[in-house]
Design a protein around this motif. Structure first.
Motif, PDB file in Angstrom:
ATOM      1  N   PHE A  66      -5.173 -21.147 -10.651  1.00 20.64           N
ATOM      2  CA  PHE A  66      -6.486 -20.629 -10.260  1.00 20.64           C
ATOM      3  C   PHE A  66      -7.130 -21.658  -9.343  1.00 20.64           C
ATOM      4  CE2 PHE A  66      -8.378 -23.327 -13.531  1.00 20.64           C
ATOM      5  CZ  PHE A  66      -7.397 -23.348 -14.520  1.00 20.64           C
ATOM      6  N   GLU A  67      -8.357 -21.367  -8.870  1.00 25.97           N
ATOM      7  CA  GLU A  67      -9.016 -22.125  -7.782  1.00 25.97           C
ATOM      8  C   GLU A  67      -8.312 -21.796  -6.465  1.00 25.97           C
ATOM      9  OE1 GLU A  67     -11.887 -23.781  -7.906  1.00 25.97           O
ATOM     10  OE2 GLU A  67     -12.010 -23.434 -10.060  1.00 25.97           O
ATOM     11  N   ALA A  70      -6.564 -24.444  -4.241  1.00 21.95           N
ATOM     12  CA  ALA A  70      -5.347 -24.990  -4.857  1.00 21.95           C
ATOM     13  C   ALA A  70      -4.205 -23.985  -4.715  1.00 21.95           C
ATOM     14  CB  ALA A  70      -5.603 -25.321  -6.322  1.00 21.95           C
TER      15      ALA A  70
ATOM     16  N   ALA B  93       0.457 -28.746  -7.433  1.00 21.42           N
ATOM     17  CA  ALA B  93      -0.466 -27.610  -7.524  1.00 21.42           C
ATOM     18  C   ALA B  93      -1.412 -27.792  -8.712  1.00 21.42           C
ATOM     19  CB  ALA B  93       0.300 -26.300  -7.656  1.00 21.42           C
ATOM     20  N   MET B  94      -0.886 -28.247  -9.836  1.00 20.98           N
ATOM     21  CA  MET B  94      -1.743 -28.462 -11.018  1.00 20.98           C
ATOM     22  C   MET B  94      -2.766 -29.566 -10.744  1.00 20.98           C
ATOM     23  SD  MET B  94      -0.907 -26.093 -12.915  1.00 20.98           S
ATOM     24  CE  MET B  94      -2.063 -26.512 -14.229  1.00 20.98           C
ATOM     25  N   ASP B  96      -4.057 -30.214  -7.808  1.00 16.75           N
ATOM     26  CA  ASP B  96      -5.059 -29.577  -6.943  1.00 16.75           C
ATOM     27  C   ASP B  96      -5.992 -28.659  -7.731  1.00 16.75           C
ATOM     28  OD1 ASP B  96      -2.899 -29.089  -4.005  1.00 16.75           O
ATOM     29  OD2 ASP B  96      -4.045 -30.828  -4.703  1.00 16.75           O
ATOM     30  N   VAL B  97      -5.432 -27.917  -8.687  1.00 18.58           N
ATOM     31  CA  VAL B  97      -6.268 -27.017  -9.498  1.00 18.58           C
ATOM     32  C   VAL B  97      -7.397 -27.804 -10.152  1.00 18.58           C
ATOM     33  CG1 VAL B  97      -6.316 -25.678 -11.657  1.00 18.58           C
ATOM     34  CG2 VAL B  97      -4.531 -25.238  -9.971  1.00 18.58           C
ATOM     35  N   TRP B  98      -7.045 -28.896 -10.837  1.00 16.96           N
ATOM     36  CA  TRP B  98      -8.059 -29.602 -11.632  1.00 16.96           C
ATOM     37  C   TRP B  98      -8.962 -30.503 -10.795  1.00 16.96           C
ATOM     38  CZ3 TRP B  98      -9.667 -28.061 -16.241  1.00 16.96           C
ATOM     39  CH2 TRP B  98      -8.855 -27.127 -16.907  1.00 16.96           C
ATOM     40  N   ASP B 100     -10.081 -29.345  -8.005  1.00 18.51           N
ATOM     41  CA  ASP B 100     -11.030 -28.325  -7.585  1.00 18.51           C
ATOM     42  C   ASP B 100     -11.921 -27.848  -8.732  1.00 18.51           C
ATOM     43  OD1 ASP B 100      -9.628 -26.412  -4.770  1.00 18.51           O
ATOM     44  OD2 ASP B 100     -10.378 -28.458  -4.959  1.00 18.51           O
TER      45      ASP B 100
END
Lengths: 219, 222
Positions: A66-67, A70, B93-94, B96-98, B100
């Motif tokens: 999600f986001e 990202a 990717a993980m 980047d997720v956190w 954000d």
């Protein structure tokens, strides 16, 4: 390889951000509609994918993300080729740093200035039947004018925001600018000829055209 | 090669976000102090570095960078890429997720609390208690997500520390100095994760330059 899945709605700005990147890289994908007007984004099924109950969510095999930024970066990395590196991560440390700078500028300078106009003129009236708060609009337009002045100076020296090639930094501007152009204030961009030309160049991209088809221009 | 230069004031949470990364990376750098109350960031000399008139700004050879998260990524990419997991598609990717989640979910909630509860009393403005109360309610819902995540994962992006964890430090540092720290401490896995961050040498070093009152109490305002 099974297609990746995007969970959301094509009208949503953050979903459009992801769809644009998928279209740019030519990936096979499936858009699974989440009816946010009916509150489907709060359903247990969706919250399992995006624990903040927002759209988009994304799935590639066992990976769930999600986001929107990202998700978009994952897509641009996964489908990167020698000829298509929209994050410039294989170009060099300086090029990728400039993509990061202007990606952050979109999120932290441009978006806070432009989005209230879109929210007040389109999103709140359509979704809540609310009246436009003109004070918020006017303050935001002043702020946006300042930001666009910086962009104008940048685009005088550089073909695209991060350098001479189009990048994720440019693409990030598409969703909210698209809707801004449907408000009564689109002519603000006429004051900034380089910015206007840059925007028209983005709109002319085939991938952008494909994503636009599912985004309304009248409300 | 000349060391990198970082312009700004060390009490700034945006500045501190970058400082933690510089310390984690063990990179050589020079801190160029600027005066916020003196308006250094609005002067032509600084606008030439950052046309948005903000700090921090990093000079690394010919490269001039702004926006704290962009600077942080550059430093780690150059000196400690394992904190970005750039060699692994799923793990990066993980991260980047956190990163954000902090930028778009958490920081927008805790920043107004810090501003109203710590800064406004010193600048003679009234604390907007309604906004603070609203923010605390939003924070609880957000922390439920963090607690669930940290119950199954040692750090935010996975079982490895990353930029995702480090990027949270600087704003949380100030939030945890308010009376609302107990709201965070009610979530045991979040509390443990926060304490682990505080134990890192890089964090301890940067925190030493961040008095909980931003320097107002001692008259050391940047």
């Amino acid at each position: 390889m099974s297609p990746v899945k995007v969970f959301g709605h094509p009208m949503s700005t953050n979903v459009a951000r992801v769809l644009l990147c998928l279209e740019e890289v030519g990936a096979e994908y499936e858009l699974v509609t989440v009816d946010f007007l009916a509150g489907e984004h709060s359903s247990p099924q969706h919250v399992q994918r995006n624990p903040f109950g927002k759209i988009p969510a994304f799935q590639d095999g066992e990976l769930v993300l999600f986001e929107s930024r990202a998700i978009a970066k994952y897509i641009l990395r996964k489908y990167r080729t020698a000829d298509l590196d929209l994050l410039a991560e294989s170009s060099g440390i300086e090029e990728s740093a400039m993509v990061d700078v202007w990606t952050e500028v979109e999120a932290q300078q441009y978006y806070p200035a432009i989005s209230p106009v879109v929210f007040e003129c389109i999103i709140f009236p359509v979704m809540r039947g609310a009246a436009t708060n003109q004070i918020v609009v006017d303050e935001s337009l002043d702020r946006l004018r300042g930001v666009l002045g910086v962009y104008e100076a940048r685009l005088e020296k550089s073909r695209y925001l991060a350098g001479d090639s189009v990048s994720f930094a440019d693409l990030n501007h598409f969703p909210f600018t698209f809707y801004f152009m449907a408000t009564p204030y689109a002519s603000l961009f006429d004051e900034f000829p380089k910015v206007k030309a840059w925007w028209e160049g983005l709109m002319a991209r085939p991938a952008v055209q494909r994503v636009c088809k599912n985004m309304p221009t009248e409300f | 090669m000349a060391p990198m230069k970082l312009y700004g004031w060390a009490v700034s949470p945006w500045m501190a976000r970058v400082l933690v990364c510089l310390e984690e990376a063990g990179a050589e750098y020079e801190l160029v102090p600027m005066s916020r109350s003196g308006g250094d960031h609005r002067q032509p000399e600084h606008l030439a570095r950052n046309p948005f008139g903000e700090i921090p700004v990093l000079e690394d050879g010919d490269l001039t960078l702004y926006q704290s998260r962009a600077i942080a990524r550059h430093i780690l990419r150059k000196y400690k890429p394992e904190l970005l997991r750039s060699d692994n598609l799923q793990e990066s990717a993980m991260v980047d997720v956190w990163v954000d989640v902090d930028a778009h979910q958490l920081e927008p909630i805790i920043r107004p609390v810090v501003f109203n509860v710590i800064i406004k009393p010193f600048t003679g403005s009234d604390c907007d208690q309604d906004l603070v109360d609203e923010s605390i309610e939003k924070l609880k819902k957000t922390l439920e997500v963090y607690e669930a995540r940290l119950s199954t994962s040692k750090y935010l992006a996975g079982d490895f520390v990353s930029l995702a964890d480090l990027t949270h430090f600087s704003f949380m540092r100030y939030f945890m100095a308010t009376q609302y720290a107990e709201v965070v401490e009610a979530y045991p896995h979040v509390k443990a994760w926060w304490e682990a961050l505080l134990a890192r040498p890089s964090v301890k070093k940067v925190m030493a330059g961040m008095p909980p009152d931003f320097g107002f109490g001692s008259g050391n305002i940047p």
